[in-house]
Design a protein around this motif. Structure first.
Motif, mmCIF file in Angstrom:
data_model
loop_
_atom_site.group_PDB
_atom_site.id
_atom_site.type_symbol
_atom_site.label_atom_id
_atom_site.label_comp_id
_atom_site.label_asym_id
_atom_site.label_seq_id
_atom_site.Cartn_x
_atom_site.Cartn_y
_atom_site.Cartn_z
ATOM 1 N N THR A 10 -8.497 -63.983 36.633
ATOM 2 C CA THR A 10 -8.831 -65.050 35.696
ATOM 3 C C THR A 10 -10.019 -64.661 34.826
ATOM 4 O OG1 THR A 10 -7.948 -66.741 37.178
ATOM 5 C CG2 THR A 10 -9.546 -67.467 35.522
ATOM 6 N N TYR A 11 -9.898 -64.934 33.536
ATOM 7 C CA TYR A 11 -10.972 -64.631 32.583
ATOM 8 C C TYR A 11 -12.168 -65.540 32.820
ATOM 9 C CZ TYR A 11 -13.609 -64.432 28.229
ATOM 10 O OH TYR A 11 -14.622 -64.302 27.302
ATOM 11 N N THR A 12 -13.352 -64.952 32.826
ATOM 12 C CA THR A 12 -14.608 -65.693 32.793
ATOM 13 C C THR A 12 -15.495 -65.009 31.749
ATOM 14 O OG1 THR A 12 -15.924 -64.382 34.349
ATOM 15 C CG2 THR A 12 -14.374 -65.972 35.309
ATOM 16 N N THR A 14 -18.018 -63.427 32.111
ATOM 17 C CA THR A 14 -18.590 -62.181 32.625
ATOM 18 C C THR A 14 -17.534 -61.179 33.073
ATOM 19 O OG1 THR A 14 -18.844 -63.195 34.809
ATOM 20 C CG2 THR A 14 -20.741 -63.276 33.327
ATOM 21 N N VAL A 21 -7.150 -71.417 39.596
ATOM 22 C CA VAL A 21 -7.485 -72.410 38.569
ATOM 23 C C VAL A 21 -6.806 -73.727 38.933
ATOM 24 C CG1 VAL A 21 -7.382 -73.010 36.121
ATOM 25 C CG2 VAL A 21 -7.629 -70.606 36.810
ATOM 26 N N ILE A 31 -12.539 -73.681 39.019
ATOM 27 C CA ILE A 31 -12.125 -72.281 39.083
ATOM 28 C C ILE A 31 -12.868 -71.654 40.243
ATOM 29 C CG2 ILE A 31 -12.080 -70.065 37.877
ATOM 30 C CD1 ILE A 31 -12.047 -71.587 35.243
ATOM 31 N N GLU A 347 -11.583 -57.967 27.922
ATOM 32 C CA GLU A 347 -12.485 -59.107 27.720
ATOM 33 C C GLU A 347 -12.845 -59.268 26.246
ATOM 34 O OE1 GLU A 347 -13.151 -57.738 31.966
ATOM 35 O OE2 GLU A 347 -12.799 -56.795 30.025
ATOM 36 N N GLU A 368 -12.407 -73.356 31.209
ATOM 37 C CA GLU A 368 -13.634 -73.629 31.954
ATOM 38 C C GLU A 368 -13.612 -75.083 32.372
ATOM 39 O OE1 GLU A 368 -16.998 -74.266 28.669
ATOM 40 O OE2 GLU A 368 -16.083 -72.286 28.558
#
Length: 422
Positions: A10-12, A14, A21, A31, A347, A368
């Motif tokens: 999962t994209y965050t 950082t 999710v 998340i 990213e 988010e």
């Protein structure tokens, strides 16, 4: 309704991590690692896949009203959903053009009726979207729902008109989104004034026709304090002008298209699917755009998805209409040709295709907690061939036909609802 996406990377902000999710009532609730499945009636297995905030394209032509033989809101948003997009900003070269609240309402009705994903319509800068003459009532259009103001397809030719437009937009806290093209510097060309044009006897389009108007507008934006966004940047001179303006504190952002990042005029073929405006430029321009993407001068990637009929695109380089489709090819082309070779990280690509457009244009959705659950689920390993015959868009003209790529969207959600699934 609750949904739980499990097993994915999962994209965050950082980086990508193995995080589940949880979605409830259309929003991302949590998340985290190994979230409980007991209270979620719908568990979606995303093992081996990547969960990202849905892509947002601030430069799309949906062609409705007025040109539904090219594309409709229904087909264009279906193509967007398939490509992983959850938000599109629709350009105003329509009939009627959205130059009054009443004309904007015609487009908004089609959006309400048929859009599969979020669509944010632009209002025109000038009456009739001519690039000349009277500036629209931006306050009325803004109140009616215009996301920003553009005459895309036409550069605003008169400096005093653009100054007036920027003053009005600045007073409203709105943004001018400019197609930069100085018509006094055009000589009837149809591809870039470069090596291919010289070798094949084509009439060229100069780089100055773009960057000279960028230069003018940056001066006006600095004078007025207006938020100013440059469409489909294609030349090295434009990149450098925008870089310098940002350093001076001018409120400027810009976009470029996938085709300008992976192709140049030496890749042209005698085929209308290689014709767009601005045209594919030289290698040095492509390299400057990539450098600008890396250092933040180029804020985002937008497709300029511009469908035409097969007949309109079947007249060769000289006589075909300008414009290609891009919603269903953008991510795989960029992932294959920029991420896999190490030019960008995944990213960075997600930031330029999703995060930054939302920040600049104030678009809803994301990945988010507290945000509407607008997301895409990507498979990155399988190689396949781009086949325009399978497109959901009515447009088929793409320079990427037949390319072998990796990176496929397998599911798109808007407000937690699945709007497309492979």
């Amino acid at each position: 309704m609750k949904r739980l996406l499990v097993g994915g990377m999962t994209y965050t902000p950082t980086g990508f991590f193995p995080l589940d999710v949880l979605i409830e009532d259309g929003c991302v609730v949590r998340i985290g690692r190994e979230l409980s499945r007991s209270d979620s009636p719908a568990v979606l297995d995303c093992s081996g896949k990547y969960i990202v905030p849905g892509f947002a394209d601030v430069h799309v032509h949906l062609r409705e009203p007025g040109f539904s033989y090219k594309e409709t809101v229904a087909t264009g948003t279906a193509a967007g959903a398939r490509g992983g997009y959850t938000a599109l900003c629709s350009m105003p070269n329509l009939n009627p053009p959205p130059d009054t609240p009443e004309h904007l309402a015609v487009e908004q009705e089609a959006i309400r009726r048929d859009a599969r994903i979020r669509v944010y319509p632009y209002g025109c800068i000038t009456m009739g979207q001519t690039g000349r003459g009277e500036v629209t009532d931006m306050a009325a259009l803004s109140q009616a729902g215009a996301v920003a103001f553009s005459d895309d397809g036409k550069g605003v030719q008169q400096e005093e008109r653009m100054h007036e437009a920027m003053e009005r937009a600045a007073a409203l806290g709105q943004m001018i989104v400019a197609h930069c093209e100085d018509e006094s510097l055009l000589t009837g060309g149809w591809i870039h004034e470069g090596v291919y044009a010289a070798a094949h006897g084509h009439k060229g389009i100069s780089s100055a026709s773009e960057w000279k108007q960028v230069e003018r507008d940056l001066k006006l934006a600095e004078e007025t304090g207006c938020r100013y966004h440059v469409c489909h940047v294609s030349t090295k001179e434009s990149v450098e002008l925008i870089r310098q303006a940002k350093a001076r504190g001018v409120r400027v952002t810009c976009e470029t298209g996938p085709h300008y990042l992976v192709l140049c005029d030496e890749d042209l073929q005698e085929d209308g699917r290689f014709k767009m405006n601005p045209p594919l430029r030289g290698k040095e321009d492509r390299d400057a755009l990539i450098a600008g993407l890396l250092d933040g001068t180029v804020d985002m990637i937008a497709t300029d998805h511009a469908p035409h009929s097969a007949e309109e695109k079947g007249r060769g380089l000289e006589k075909s209409l300008m414009g290609i489709v891009g919603l269903e090819t953008a991510f795989p082309v960029l992932y294959t040709h920029l991420v896999l070779p190490g030019v960008l990280t995944l990213e960075q690509l997600v930031e330029r295709m999703s995060v930054r457009p939302r920040q600049v244009f104030g678009l809803a959705g994301g990945l988010e907690p507290g945000q509407p659950a607008d997301l895409a689920v990507l498979e990155l390993t399988e190689e396949y061939e781009i086949d325009p015959g399978t497109f959901l868009s009515m447009g088929r003209a793409t320079p990427f036909a037949g390319w072998k790529v990796r990176g496929r969207n397998t599911m798109t959600m808007v407000e937690g609802q699945i709007v497309w699934q492979e």
